[in-house]
Enzyme design. Structure first.
Site, short mmCIF file in Angstrom:
data_model
loop_
_atom_site.label_atom_id
_atom_site.label_comp_id
_atom_site.label_asym_id
_atom_site.label_seq_id
_atom_site.Cartn_x
_atom_site.Cartn_y
_atom_site.Cartn_z
N HIS A 62 40.49 57.24 -15.99
CA HIS A 62 40.32 58.64 -15.64
C HIS A 62 39.44 58.74 -14.39
O HIS A 62 38.41 58.06 -14.31
CB HIS A 62 39.67 59.39 -16.81
CG HIS A 62 39.52 60.85 -16.54
ND1 HIS A 62 40.59 61.72 -16.55
CD2 HIS A 62 38.43 61.60 -16.20
CE1 HIS A 62 40.16 62.94 -16.25
NE2 HIS A 62 38.87 62.89 -16.04
N SER A 116 36.41 56.10 -14.81
CA SER A 116 36.04 55.56 -16.11
C SER A 116 37.26 55.00 -16.80
O SER A 116 38.36 55.57 -16.71
CB SER A 116 35.48 56.68 -17.02
OG SER A 116 34.47 57.42 -16.38
N ASN A 124 42.69 54.16 -21.27
CA ASN A 124 43.12 55.04 -20.17
C ASN A 124 42.12 54.91 -19.03
O ASN A 124 40.95 54.62 -19.24
CB ASN A 124 43.15 56.49 -20.66
CG ASN A 124 43.56 57.46 -19.57
OD1 ASN A 124 44.52 57.21 -18.82
ND2 ASN A 124 42.86 58.58 -19.45
N ALA A 150 38.46 52.00 -6.12
CA ALA A 150 37.58 51.51 -7.20
C ALA A 150 38.34 51.38 -8.52
O ALA A 150 38.12 50.44 -9.29
CB ALA A 150 36.39 52.46 -7.35
N MET A 182 50.74 61.48 -17.81
CA MET A 182 50.26 62.86 -17.79
C MET A 182 50.58 63.63 -19.08
O MET A 182 50.85 64.83 -19.02
CB MET A 182 50.86 63.59 -16.58
CG MET A 182 50.50 62.95 -15.25
SD MET A 182 48.72 62.78 -15.00
CE MET A 182 48.29 64.48 -14.66
N ARG A 183 50.52 62.94 -20.22
CA ARG A 183 50.77 63.63 -21.49
C ARG A 183 49.65 63.33 -22.47
O ARG A 183 49.16 62.20 -22.50
CB ARG A 183 52.06 63.13 -22.14
CG ARG A 183 53.22 63.50 -21.35
CD ARG A 183 54.55 63.22 -21.99
NE ARG A 183 55.47 63.94 -21.17
CZ ARG A 183 55.80 65.20 -21.35
NH1 ARG A 183 55.38 65.85 -22.40
NH2 ARG A 183 56.58 65.81 -20.50
N ASP A 221 40.71 62.77 -22.81
CA ASP A 221 39.71 62.03 -22.03
C ASP A 221 38.40 61.82 -22.79
O ASP A 221 37.31 61.83 -22.21
CB ASP A 221 39.46 62.71 -20.67
CG ASP A 221 40.74 62.78 -19.85
OD1 ASP A 221 41.54 61.84 -19.93
OD2 ASP A 221 40.95 63.78 -19.15
N ASN A 271 47.80 52.13 -10.33
CA ASN A 271 46.95 51.41 -11.27
C ASN A 271 47.76 50.40 -12.07
O ASN A 271 47.30 49.28 -12.32
CB ASN A 271 46.24 52.38 -12.21
CG ASN A 271 45.01 52.98 -11.56
OD1 ASN A 271 44.00 52.29 -11.38
ND2 ASN A 271 45.09 54.25 -11.19
C1 GRF Z 1 44.68 57.96 -11.08
O1 GRF Z 1 43.71 58.60 -10.31
C2 GRF Z 1 44.24 57.87 -12.51
O2 GRF Z 1 42.87 57.72 -12.66
C3 GRF Z 1 44.67 59.20 -13.05
O3 GRF Z 1 45.87 59.51 -12.38
C4 GRF Z 1 45.96 58.77 -11.17
C5 GRF Z 1 47.18 57.92 -11.29
O4 GRF Z 1 47.46 57.21 -10.14
N1 GRF Z 1 44.73 59.16 -14.48
P1 GRF Z 1 48.53 56.04 -10.18
O5 GRF Z 1 49.81 56.60 -10.76
O6 GRF Z 1 47.97 54.92 -11.01
O7 GRF Z 1 48.71 55.64 -8.74
#
Ligand code: GRF
Length: 189
Positions: free
Chosen positions: A110, A137, A108, A174, A91-92, A146, A16
């Site tokens: 999600h 989202s 963020n 997406a 992841m925090r 979240d 992302n």
């Molecule tokens: C994605 O699915 C995001 O929505 C979630 O963790 C994943 C992260 O993927 N929070 P990346 O590190 O962006 O490839």
């Protein structure tokens, strides 16, 4: 146009984040990614950002405690003069102090149709529940997991033979379209 300065926080591969950086390179994009920061010094996304010439910062929280870790993360973001922080697979859970410092300016992505399936294993939970639609989202970040104002969503059909991995792969495509467009709208506000 003065472009908004965005810091992206990652913990892993950072796909992302890559989508945000790629979109930011278009001439009319209202934001630029000025820093990619991580709680995992070996996060794959950091190496990619470095290759792309984007500044990076990494700090392991282990051994220094959450408050000191967050203070240093915040100092790096402040030094980079970020206007907005975009979490992308970070992841925090952020503390109230951290959120307060940037209240209303942290977003963020999600992988669920919030408010459904906060937390982990969203795709497996959607399949187990028999949902016909899943999705992703983008929302404003608060200290609650979240939660926060939903800024944009995309719904993706759950197919009969989907497993969590197959569904995740389609939702991720997406996500890569949704996040840059929502961030562009958010940073134009
Ligand atoms: C994605 O699915 C995001 O929505 C979630 O963790 C994943 C992260 O993927 N929070 P990346 O590190 O962006 O490839």
């Amino acid at each position: 146009m003065k472009r908004k300065r965005v810091g992206v926080l990652i913990s892993g591969r950072g796909s992302n984040m890559q989508a945000l950086v790629a979109a930011s390179r278009k001439a009319d994009c209202p934001y630029e990614v000025v820093l990619v920061a991580s709680d995992k010094p070996d996060a794959a996304g950091l190496a990619w950002a470095t290759e792309q010439g984007v500044a990076t910062f990494a700090l392991l929280p282990r051994g220094i405690g959450k408050a000191a870790y967050e203070a240093q993360m915040l100092a790096a973001l402040t030094e980079a003069r970020v206007d907005v922080v975009a979490l992308a697979g970070y992841m925090r859970l952020l503390s109230e102090d951290f959120v307060d410092a940037l209240r209303g300016r942290i977003v963020n992505i999600h992988p669920s149709l919030l408010p459904k399936y906060k937390g982990l294993d969203t795709h497996a939970r959607a399949i187990a529940a028999g949902d016909t639609m899943a999705g992703c989202s983008v929302h404003v970040v608060t200290e609650e997991l979240d939660a926060g104002e939903i800024l944009g969503q995309v719904a993706i059909p759950v197919l009969d033979d989907d497993d969590a991995d197959a569904l995740a792969a389609r939702v991720l495509v997406a996500e890569h379209a949704l996040y840059p467009s929502v961030l562009a709208e958010f940073t134009s506000r």
